[in-house]
Write a protein that holds these residues in place. Sequence first.
Motif, mmCIF file in Angstrom:
data_model
loop_
_atom_site.group_PDB
_atom_site.id
_atom_site.type_symbol
_atom_site.label_atom_id
_atom_site.label_comp_id
_atom_site.label_asym_id
_atom_site.label_seq_id
_atom_site.Cartn_x
_atom_site.Cartn_y
_atom_site.Cartn_z
ATOM 1 N N HIS A 124 -1.956 3.851 45.544
ATOM 2 C CA HIS A 124 -0.779 3.015 45.775
ATOM 3 C C HIS A 124 0.450 3.865 46.091
ATOM 4 O O HIS A 124 1.208 3.561 47.016
ATOM 5 N N LEU A 125 0.649 4.928 45.337
ATOM 6 C CA LEU A 125 1.803 5.789 45.571
ATOM 7 C C LEU A 125 1.710 6.510 46.918
ATOM 8 O O LEU A 125 2.712 6.654 47.618
ATOM 9 N N ARG A 176 2.436 3.876 49.661
ATOM 10 C CA ARG A 176 3.859 3.516 49.714
ATOM 11 C C ARG A 176 4.699 4.644 50.315
ATOM 12 O O ARG A 176 5.605 4.399 51.098
ATOM 13 N N THR A 177 4.376 5.873 49.946
ATOM 14 C CA THR A 177 5.091 7.014 50.519
ATOM 15 C C THR A 177 4.827 7.140 52.016
ATOM 16 O O THR A 177 5.751 7.404 52.794
ATOM 17 N N TYR A 189 4.114 4.758 54.034
ATOM 18 C CA TYR A 189 4.824 3.667 54.700
ATOM 19 C C TYR A 189 6.307 3.979 54.815
ATOM 20 O O TYR A 189 6.915 3.755 55.852
ATOM 21 N N ARG A 190 6.892 4.495 53.761
ATOM 22 C CA ARG A 190 8.326 4.818 53.797
ATOM 23 C C ARG A 190 8.647 5.917 54.798
ATOM 24 O O ARG A 190 9.693 5.907 55.424
ATOM 25 N N ASN A 224 3.834 -8.000 55.615
ATOM 26 C CA ASN A 224 4.616 -6.784 55.447
ATOM 27 C C ASN A 224 5.568 -6.989 54.282
ATOM 28 O O ASN A 224 6.721 -7.350 54.457
ATOM 29 N N LEU A 253 6.784 -4.791 52.224
ATOM 30 C CA LEU A 253 7.792 -3.744 52.045
ATOM 31 C C LEU A 253 8.851 -3.760 53.134
ATOM 32 O O LEU A 253 9.844 -3.057 53.030
ATOM 33 N N LYS A 273 12.307 -4.880 51.816
ATOM 34 C CA LYS A 273 12.825 -3.901 50.859
ATOM 35 C C LYS A 273 13.276 -2.636 51.572
ATOM 36 O O LYS A 273 14.278 -2.035 51.201
#
Length: 115
Positions: A84-85, A88-89, A91-92, A104, A106, A109
């Motif tokens: 998950h981390l 998410r990283t 994606y960012r 989507n 995220l 956010k």
Amino acid sequence: MSTVLDWVSGTLIILGAILALTAAIGIVRFTDTLLRMHAATKPQVIGLNLVLAGTCLRVYDDPNVWMLVLVGLFTLLTAPVIAHLIGRTAYREQRHRKIPLAVNELGDKMDDEQQ
């Protein structure tokens, strides 16, 4: 009875090794971080737990079997969190393919954080 346990143990170990091999091939062949993340977690964790289960059957009367059980449990607990981390990283940092995602979550956010 020992012969049956040996066969079941050997089968579990071989199946786990095959799943770990497919995970390694997936990590090498996939191009995107999110796809690699999938290949690195699901078949790898299941493969490791199959190998551990086969090893537990093989050495069931040894007191160190509980260490193998703990390794499998900790892997099951930590692999989804790490995946998950990483996802998410990735994606960012925009390290994924530019395809329209079905959902989507995220996106909103990320827009709020950039403002």
